[in-house]
Design a protein around this motif. Structure first.
Motif, PDB file in Angstrom:
ATOM      1  N   PHE A 146       0.828  -1.195   0.000  1.00 51.06           N
ATOM      2  CA  PHE A 146       0.000   0.000   0.000  1.00 51.06           C
ATOM      3  C   PHE A 146       0.870   1.256   0.000  1.00 51.06           C
ATOM      4  CE2 PHE A 146      -2.797  -3.250   1.706  1.00 51.06           C
ATOM      5  CZ  PHE A 146      -3.989  -3.006   1.016  1.00 51.06           C
ATOM      6  N   PRO A 147       0.380   2.346  -0.590  1.00 53.77           N
ATOM      7  CA  PRO A 147       1.188   3.561  -0.756  1.00 53.77           C
ATOM      8  C   PRO A 147       1.245   4.421   0.516  1.00 53.77           C
ATOM      9  CG  PRO A 147      -0.963   3.900  -1.722  1.00 53.77           C
ATOM     10  CD  PRO A 147      -0.939   2.481  -1.251  1.00 53.77           C
ATOM     11  N   VAL A 148       1.748   3.856   1.633  1.00 55.82           N
ATOM     12  CA  VAL A 148       1.858   4.603   2.891  1.00 55.82           C
ATOM     13  C   VAL A 148       3.119   4.169   3.639  1.00 55.82           C
ATOM     14  CG1 VAL A 148      -0.641   4.930   3.195  1.00 55.82           C
ATOM     15  CG2 VAL A 148       0.467   2.887   4.118  1.00 55.82           C
ATOM     16  N   ASN A 149       3.563   5.025   4.546  1.00 60.89           N
ATOM     17  CA  ASN A 149       4.624   4.714   5.499  1.00 60.89           C
ATOM     18  C   ASN A 149       4.126   4.993   6.912  1.00 60.89           C
ATOM     19  OD1 ASN A 149       6.671   3.803   3.801  1.00 60.89           O
ATOM     20  ND2 ASN A 149       7.332   5.914   3.334  1.00 60.89           N
ATOM     21  N   ILE A 150       4.756   4.356   7.917  1.00 64.63           N
ATOM     22  CA  ILE A 150       4.381   4.538   9.321  1.00 64.63           C
ATOM     23  C   ILE A 150       5.124   5.753   9.881  1.00 64.63           C
ATOM     24  CG2 ILE A 150       4.340   3.460  11.598  1.00 64.63           C
ATOM     25  CD1 ILE A 150       4.516   0.734  10.122  1.00 64.63           C
ATOM     26  N   VAL A 151       4.415   6.630  10.593  1.00 65.22           N
ATOM     27  CA  VAL A 151       5.046   7.804  11.218  1.00 65.22           C
ATOM     28  C   VAL A 151       4.402   8.061  12.565  1.00 65.22           C
ATOM     29  CG1 VAL A 151       5.680   8.912   9.037  1.00 65.22           C
ATOM     30  CG2 VAL A 151       3.436   9.373  10.068  1.00 65.22           C
ATOM     31  N   ASN A 152       5.170   8.640  13.492  1.00 70.02           N
ATOM     32  CA  ASN A 152       4.652   9.148  14.766  1.00 70.02           C
ATOM     33  C   ASN A 152       3.797   8.136  15.532  1.00 70.02           C
ATOM     34  OD1 ASN A 152       5.833  11.641  14.079  1.00 70.02           O
ATOM     35  ND2 ASN A 152       3.962  12.251  12.966  1.00 70.02           N
ATOM     36  N   SER A 153       4.251   6.900  15.598  1.00 73.80           N
ATOM     37  CA  SER A 153       3.485   5.895  16.326  1.00 73.80           C
ATOM     38  C   SER A 153       4.047   5.737  17.736  1.00 73.80           C
ATOM     39  CB  SER A 153       3.536   4.545  15.604  1.00 73.80           C
ATOM     40  OG  SER A 153       2.911   3.543  16.378  1.00 73.80           O
ATOM     41  N   PRO A 154       3.216   5.926  18.780  1.00 75.46           N
ATOM     42  CA  PRO A 154       3.707   5.766  20.152  1.00 75.46           C
ATOM     43  C   PRO A 154       3.961   4.298  20.501  1.00 75.46           C
ATOM     44  CG  PRO A 154       1.337   6.128  20.147  1.00 75.46           C
ATOM     45  CD  PRO A 154       1.797   6.293  18.732  1.00 75.46           C
ATOM     46  N   THR A 155       3.359   3.402  19.784  1.00 76.21           N
ATOM     47  CA  THR A 155       3.571   1.969  20.010  1.00 76.21           C
ATOM     48  C   THR A 155       4.108   1.342  18.723  1.00 76.21           C
ATOM     49  OG1 THR A 155       1.297   1.461  19.343  1.00 76.21           O
ATOM     50  CG2 THR A 155       1.695   1.855  21.702  1.00 76.21           C
ATOM     51  N   HIS A 156       4.658   0.158  18.902  1.00 74.80           N
ATOM     52  CA  HIS A 156       5.229  -0.521  17.738  1.00 74.80           C
ATOM     53  C   HIS A 156       4.136  -0.978  16.777  1.00 74.80           C
ATOM     54  CE1 HIS A 156       7.770  -3.055  15.274  1.00 74.80           C
ATOM     55  NE2 HIS A 156       6.919  -4.067  15.457  1.00 74.80           N
ATOM     56  N   ILE A 157       4.304  -0.644  15.518  1.00 79.59           N
ATOM     57  CA  ILE A 157       3.422  -1.123  14.452  1.00 79.59           C
ATOM     58  C   ILE A 157       4.281  -1.899  13.459  1.00 79.59           C
ATOM     59  CG2 ILE A 157       1.889  -0.486  12.561  1.00 79.59           C
ATOM     60  CD1 ILE A 157       1.080   1.986  14.104  1.00 79.59           C
ATOM     61  N   SER A 158       3.897  -3.132  13.195  1.00 82.07           N
ATOM     62  CA  SER A 158       4.665  -3.975  12.272  1.00 82.07           C
ATOM     63  C   SER A 158       4.628  -3.403  10.862  1.00 82.07           C
ATOM     64  CB  SER A 158       4.084  -5.390  12.259  1.00 82.07           C
ATOM     65  OG  SER A 158       4.668  -6.154  11.229  1.00 82.07           O
ATOM     66  N   ASN A 159       5.784  -3.445  10.190  1.00 79.87           N
ATOM     67  CA  ASN A 159       5.843  -3.005   8.795  1.00 79.87           C
ATOM     68  C   ASN A 159       4.968  -3.869   7.885  1.00 79.87           C
ATOM     69  OD1 ASN A 159       7.477  -0.677   8.615  1.00 79.87           O
ATOM     70  ND2 ASN A 159       9.285  -1.914   9.074  1.00 79.87           N
ATOM     71  N   PHE A 160       4.665  -5.074   8.373  1.00 79.57           N
ATOM     72  CA  PHE A 160       3.862  -5.986   7.560  1.00 79.57           C
ATOM     73  C   PHE A 160       2.449  -5.456   7.337  1.00 79.57           C
ATOM     74  CE2 PHE A 160       1.355  -9.952   6.935  1.00 79.57           C
ATOM     75  CZ  PHE A 160       1.995 -10.387   5.782  1.00 79.57           C
ATOM     76  N   VAL A 161       2.029  -4.493   8.184  1.00 74.23           N
ATOM     77  CA  VAL A 161       0.691  -3.944   8.053  1.00 74.23           C
ATOM     78  C   VAL A 161       0.500  -3.230   6.720  1.00 74.23           C
ATOM     79  CG1 VAL A 161       1.099  -1.643   9.032  1.00 74.23           C
ATOM     80  CG2 VAL A 161      -1.102  -2.795   9.416  1.00 74.23           C
ATOM     81  N   LYS A 162       1.602  -2.815   6.078  1.00 74.51           N
ATOM     82  CA  LYS A 162       1.528  -2.071   4.814  1.00 74.51           C
ATOM     83  C   LYS A 162       1.346  -2.984   3.607  1.00 74.51           C
ATOM     84  CE  LYS A 162       5.567  -0.298   5.390  1.00 74.51           C
ATOM     85  NZ  LYS A 162       6.804   0.478   5.149  1.00 74.51           N
ATOM     86  N   TYR A 163       1.328  -4.298   3.832  1.00 71.74           N
ATOM     87  CA  TYR A 163       1.243  -5.254   2.727  1.00 71.74           C
ATOM     88  C   TYR A 163      -0.067  -6.037   2.809  1.00 71.74           C
ATOM     89  CZ  TYR A 163       6.192  -4.192   2.302  1.00 71.74           C
ATOM     90  OH  TYR A 163       7.395  -3.538   2.161  1.00 71.74           O
ATOM     91  N   GLY A 164      -0.542  -6.470   1.666  1.00 71.71           N
ATOM     92  CA  GLY A 164      -1.802  -7.213   1.643  1.00 71.71           C
ATOM     93  C   GLY A 164      -1.979  -7.984   0.338  1.00 71.71           C
ATOM     94  N   PHE A 165      -3.196  -8.418   0.129  1.00 65.98           N
ATOM     95  CA  PHE A 165      -3.520  -9.219  -1.047  1.00 65.98           C
ATOM     96  C   PHE A 165      -4.590  -8.513  -1.871  1.00 65.98           C
ATOM     97  CE2 PHE A 165      -1.968 -12.092   2.206  1.00 65.98           C
ATOM     98  CZ  PHE A 165      -1.002 -12.825   1.503  1.00 65.98           C
ATOM     99  N   GLN A 166      -4.552  -8.791  -3.160  1.00 66.23           N
ATOM    100  CA  GLN A 166      -5.454  -8.082  -4.069  1.00 66.23           C
ATOM    101  C   GLN A 166      -6.035  -9.034  -5.109  1.00 66.23           C
ATOM    102  OE1 GLN A 166      -4.736  -3.954  -5.776  1.00 66.23           O
ATOM    103  NE2 GLN A 166      -4.069  -5.223  -7.507  1.00 66.23           N
ATOM    104  N   ILE A 167      -7.297  -8.833  -5.430  1.00 63.03           N
ATOM    105  CA  ILE A 167      -7.962  -9.535  -6.526  1.00 63.03           C
ATOM    106  C   ILE A 167      -8.380  -8.495  -7.554  1.00 63.03           C
ATOM    107  CG2 ILE A 167      -9.948 -10.931  -7.210  1.00 63.03           C
ATOM    108  CD1 ILE A 167      -9.950 -12.148  -4.444  1.00 63.03           C
TER     109      ILE A 167
END
Length: 559
Positions: free
Chosen positions: A416-437
């Protein structure tokens, strides 16, 4: 004088009775599927005929012959049926499949010792080098008296060495097509017609009933020896031990040369066959015959007949092949672009050539063992097909759209066209990836409408969803080999982010443009990669900021 008259009338009556002929007619169906059976042998004494593609027959015989010998119906893979004389000369009968009972002839034992010896000699009896066959092929498709497809073709078949354990390939040299069809119903498509030889070749397919480790799954019975293709052969009938199996129950007959223990031929029947992406077949019959050249045995003939289940349409397909030439020197595999593939639609394969060879091709086919299975339809039958075709409703024409390379779909992995910023807790980089049909609909020539839906796995209770609506234009390169398709596109995207833990949401609607590239693996499957540029701002308050690039990769599938 009276005695003379009595003798005269008795003599005349006897002569008349002997000379009197009658016409027997009727139809033959499969007991299970109720489909009409083509090629069933109908015999009265020494007189015989075969049912046509509509299961019909007509035979003229002497009345006394019929009274004395009755009428007999026989067909490969079916139990023979014998009926005594009756004053009704019309026979509408049904034949039962014979896969649960072996042939009614003298049984000599199981024959497993002979079979195992033949299996052990396969590497020595069949070519250790690849070879190419050239031959004639007849193809026929008939559906419910409203659809007829006839074709005669010259084909070449690349057969790898037995030890190579590789796939056989078929190349079309040229063909001629005679079609009476309702174009709106082409969605009942025939695939694999030209691949009858690879499908029927029990040797290179390493069929389980001739594989040493799998013969335990079958029961075998050795029958009386006989002459087959000018060879003295052992005859072994077989069927699966598990007769309750509902899918692809298998039975048949193997012919093994008594001198070399080579498999001279085989008749195979599959019942309740299902294949992914095609209509189920109630029965699929194959015949294969090999002939010796030097110390090796090569494919000489192949045959296929399929009865398909689809409402009341009763489609029947037949392919018959015979070899005219065998090449064994300087053999190279066919180019990718020349190979007929598994899912290619038989009715759509066409290649014109020298029209002067068709008489020779027909003559060659007439010498094959199963030539009579190809129907020579009379004018009244073809007129009936034309009439029925014209009366068929056009309600199914929309389905035709999906069989002409008008509909594609993709399964891809997306960033997905985003990056993680300003997160007070850990967010996995894997959240930016997914599946598409993705689904792609041809609008006009190379112009497609694309719809794509994608989402992530919900890692860290953060959900992404993206919907895309694009227009694209296909540019196809290298069409003669593994085609490369470039598709520049532009459109509109809807992106949604939902952070459930912190009740944060983000939304964006934006324009996008990019290019996808697809590399063909088969005629139906390609590797796909796409890169898009986008500029947008997320509304709401989230721990993500937009990037300028969307990337996804996966497979593209053509229907």
């Amino acid at each position: 004088m009276k005695k003379c008259l009595v003798f005269f009338f008795l003599l005349f009556g006897t002569i008349y009775a002997k000379a009197q002929t009658i016409i027997l007619n009727g139809s033959v169906k499969d007991f299970d599927s109720k489909n009409f059976l083509q090629g069933v042998t109908v015999r009265v004494g020494e007189t015989s005929t075969a049912t046509d593609s509509l299961g019909k027959f007509k035979i003229t015989v002497e009345l006394t012959q019929f009274k004395q010998q009755g009428i007999r119906f026989t067909n490969v893979g079916y139990k023979q049926l014998f009926l005594n004389y009756t004053s009704d000369y019309t026979f509408d009968i049904e034949l039962r499949a014979s896969y649960v009972e072996l042939a009614e002839v003298r049984i000599m034992g199981t024959g497993t010792a002979i079979l195992k010896k033949a299996i052990s000699r396969i590497p020595n009896n069949y070519p250790q080098r690849p070879y190419i066959l050239t031959g004639a092929m007849g193809l026929q498709y008939l559906r419910n008296r409203s659809d007829l497809f006839n074709s005669v073709a010259i084909v070449q078949i690349y057969v790898p060495s037995y030890n190579a354990n590789k796939q056989e390939n078929v190349k079309l040299i040229q063909n001629k097509i005679d079609t009476i069809t309702d174009k709106s119903l082409i969605f009942i498509k025939w695939i694999g017609g030209y691949l009858t030889v690879p499908h029927a070749d029990i040797i290179n397919n390493r069929e389980p009933f001739i594989t040493a480790s799998k013969v335990k799954d079958f029961q075998y019975q050795l029958m009386q020896n006989r002459m087959y293709h000018d060879r003295n052969v052992y005859v072994i009938n077989f069927s699966q031990r598990d007769s309750t199996q509902k899918q692809k129950a298998t039975s048949g007959t193997l012919y093994i040369d008594t001198a070399t223990y080579a498999f001279v031929g085989a008749d195979i029947s599959y019942f309740n066959v299902t294949r992914y992406g095609t209509l189920p077949k109630s029965k699929l019959q194959y015949h294969i015959a090999y002939s010796p050249l030097g110390n090796s045995w090569y494919i000489q003939e192949a045959f296929m007949k399929g009865n398909t289940i689809y409402k009341n349409e009763n489609p029947t397909t037949i392919t018959n092949y015979i070899t005219s030439k065998i090449d064994t020197s300087n053999i190279k595999p066919f180019a990718y672009g020349d190979i007929i593939q598994e899912n290619d639609i038989t009715q759509n394969i066409s290649k014109q050539g020298d029209s002067s060879i068709w008489l020779k091709a027909d003559t060659l086919l007439s010498h094959s063992e199963r030539y009579n299975y190809l129907s020579k339809l009379s004018a009244d039958i073809t007129d009936t097909i034309r009439t029925n075709r014209n009366s068929v409703k056009q309600k199914s024409s929309w389905l035709n759209y999906f069989t002409k390379d008008n509909f594609h779909y993709s399964l891809t992995f997306i960033k997905f066209p985003v990056n993680i910023v300003n997160s007070p807790t850990h967010i996995s980089n894997f959240v930016k990836y997914g599946f598409q049909i993705g689904t792609y609909f041809r609008l006009y020539r190379s112009l497609f409408f694309q719809f794509e839906g994608s989402g992530n796995t919900g890692t860290d209770k953060i959900n992404f969803s993206r919907y895309a609506f694009h227009l694209s234009n296909d540019i196809v390169l290298n069409e003669s080999a593994h085609a490369i398709t470039l598709a520049p596109y532009f459109g509109y995207n809807l992106l949604s982010i939902d952070e459930k833990n912190e009740n944060k949401t983000g939304r964006a609607n934006y324009f996008v443009y990019g290019t996808s590239g697809a590399y063909e693996i088969t005629h139906n499957v390609s590797l796909l990669i796409s890169v898009a540029r986008n500029h947008f701002t997320l509304s709401g308050n989230t721990h993500f900021q937009p990037t300028n690039t969307t990337i996804f990769a996966g497979v593209l599938i053509k229907r």
